[in-house]
Motif scaffolding. Structure first.
Motif, PDB file in Angstrom:
ATOM      1  N   ARG A   1       0.841  -1.199   0.000  1.00  0.00           N
ATOM      2  CA  ARG A   1       0.000   0.000   0.000  1.00  0.00           C
ATOM      3  C   ARG A   1       0.880   1.254   0.000  1.00  0.00           C
ATOM      4  O   ARG A   1       0.868   2.035  -0.929  1.00  0.00           O
ATOM      5  CB  ARG A   1      -0.948  -0.021   1.208  1.00  0.00           C
TER       6      ARG A   1
ATOM      7  N   LEU B   1      -6.611   4.870  -4.812  1.00  0.00           N
ATOM      8  CA  LEU B   1      -7.974   5.199  -4.410  1.00  0.00           C
ATOM      9  C   LEU B   1      -8.533   6.351  -5.239  1.00  0.00           C
ATOM     10  O   LEU B   1      -9.696   6.327  -5.662  1.00  0.00           O
ATOM     11  CB  LEU B   1      -8.012   5.559  -2.916  1.00  0.00           C
TER      12      LEU B   1
ATOM     13  N   ASP C   1      -6.869   4.714   8.266  1.00  0.00           N
ATOM     14  CA  ASP C   1      -7.136   3.284   8.151  1.00  0.00           C
ATOM     15  C   ASP C   1      -5.927   2.472   8.591  1.00  0.00           C
ATOM     16  O   ASP C   1      -6.062   1.457   9.288  1.00  0.00           O
ATOM     17  CB  ASP C   1      -7.520   2.943   6.718  1.00  0.00           C
TER      18      ASP C   1
ATOM     19  N   GLU D   1     -15.653   5.094   2.832  1.00  0.00           N
ATOM     20  CA  GLU D   1     -15.806   3.717   2.366  1.00  0.00           C
ATOM     21  C   GLU D   1     -17.163   3.474   1.716  1.00  0.00           C
ATOM     22  O   GLU D   1     -17.326   2.519   0.948  1.00  0.00           O
ATOM     23  CB  GLU D   1     -15.604   2.752   3.531  1.00  0.00           C
TER      24      GLU D   1
ATOM     25  N   TYR E   1     -14.463  -0.764  -5.442  1.00  0.00           N
ATOM     26  CA  TYR E   1     -13.032  -1.078  -5.525  1.00  0.00           C
ATOM     27  C   TYR E   1     -12.617  -1.997  -4.385  1.00  0.00           C
ATOM     28  O   TYR E   1     -11.894  -2.977  -4.590  1.00  0.00           O
ATOM     29  CB  TYR E   1     -12.242   0.230  -5.488  1.00  0.00           C
ATOM     30  N   MET E   2     -13.082  -1.703  -3.185  1.00  0.00           N
ATOM     31  CA  MET E   2     -12.687  -2.493  -2.025  1.00  0.00           C
ATOM     32  C   MET E   2     -13.227  -3.918  -2.076  1.00  0.00           C
ATOM     33  O   MET E   2     -12.691  -4.815  -1.422  1.00  0.00           O
ATOM     34  CB  MET E   2     -13.126  -1.788  -0.743  1.00  0.00           C
ATOM     35  N   LYS E   3     -14.271  -4.123  -2.838  1.00  0.00           N
ATOM     36  CA  LYS E   3     -14.826  -5.471  -2.998  1.00  0.00           C
ATOM     37  C   LYS E   3     -14.163  -6.227  -4.158  1.00  0.00           C
ATOM     38  O   LYS E   3     -14.397  -7.424  -4.327  1.00  0.00           O
ATOM     39  CB  LYS E   3     -16.330  -5.386  -3.241  1.00  0.00           C
TER      40      LYS E   3
ATOM     41  N   PHE F   1      -8.168  -4.525  -5.148  1.00  0.00           N
ATOM     42  CA  PHE F   1      -7.892  -3.825  -3.898  1.00  0.00           C
ATOM     43  C   PHE F   1      -6.873  -4.583  -3.062  1.00  0.00           C
ATOM     44  O   PHE F   1      -6.951  -5.803  -2.902  1.00  0.00           O
ATOM     45  CB  PHE F   1      -9.175  -3.635  -3.098  1.00  0.00           C
TER      46      PHE F   1
ATOM     47  N   LYS G   1      -5.448  -4.951   0.607  1.00  0.00           N
ATOM     48  CA  LYS G   1      -5.617  -4.654   2.032  1.00  0.00           C
ATOM     49  C   LYS G   1      -4.280  -4.705   2.761  1.00  0.00           C
ATOM     50  O   LYS G   1      -3.990  -3.900   3.643  1.00  0.00           O
ATOM     51  CB  LYS G   1      -6.593  -5.655   2.652  1.00  0.00           C
TER      52      LYS G   1
END
Length: 222
Positions: free
Chosen positions: A11, A19, A167, A191, A199-201, A205, A207
């Motif tokens: 990240r 993002l 985060d 979020e 995007y997070m799903k 993405f 983590k």
């Protein structure tokens, strides 16, 4: 035209730009370099090519948009944001953006120093959690007040910087935001943005890992 955003396979400094590119619906290639394992953490995949890319200051992350080659993470953020009027509109908004842009980097640098420190890490982490972090969060909470976003009613690129930092800290110290409801609400609001939620799903993405392999904290993939 598809942009290229290049960084390590973590990240780190590139996540806010990822993002922002996702939020703005920008087509981009997420180019990632991977350093070797301990103890050498070989970085030749980058060092062998960086001087061949035609950059004035070759560094990671970099953004390539046609003939434009941009380094420095905040310069990348501002470049993307200018295309979408996300640098603040009024003078007051622009001032708030400028302040948070730089304050966020100070906040990040202090945390990164801790994450990559191996000597007395546990005691330094305890001090950070109990003293430095609450002080910083209190300042950010006061600055935000009852605003929807850090600059005001409209989202700007610094919200992407602050989301990522908050985060990461929430991962590092899960209860750190318990006394700062406006910051917790900010994370929830961010979020819930349709583009961000999608995007997070997605499998695009990332983590984890937050930091590179030589870090003491945030260097593993879950």
């Amino acid at each position: 035209m598809t942009l290229t955003l290049a960084y390590w396979d973590i990240r780190g400094l590139a996540q806010p730009a990822r993002l922002l590119l996702e939020y703005t619906g920008t087509k981009y290639e997420n180019k990632m370099y991977s350093c070797g394992e301990a103890p050498k953490f070989d970085k030749s995949c980058w060092t062998d090519v960086k001087d061949t890319l035609g950059m004035d200051f070759p560094n990671l992350p970099y953004l390539k948009d046609g003939e434009r080659k941009i380094v420095q993470s905040n310069a990348i953020m501002r470049y993307i944001a200018r295309k979408h009027n996300m640098c603040g509109e009024t003078e007051d908004e622009k001032v708030r953006v400028d302040i948070i842009e730089n304050q966020a980097m100070d906040f990040r640098n202090g945390f990164v120093m801790l994450c990559y420190t191996h000597s007395n890490h546990d005691s330094k982490a305890k001090e950070y959690k109990e003293d430095k972090l609450p002080c910083s969060l209190k300042q950010f909470s006061h600055f935000m007040g009852d605003r929807k976003w850090f600059a005001g009613d409209k989202i700007t690129f610094v919200d992407f910087l602050m989301y990522e930092l908050l985060d990461q800290h929430r991962m590092f110290h899960p209860s750190c935001l318990d006394n700062f409801k406006n910051l917790s609400d900010f994370l929830d609001r961010f979020e819930a943005l349709p583009q961000i939620a999608a995007y997070m799903k997605s499998d695009r993405f990332m983590k984890t890992p937050v930091n590179n392999k030589m870090a003491k904290w945030g260097n593993t993939k879950e």
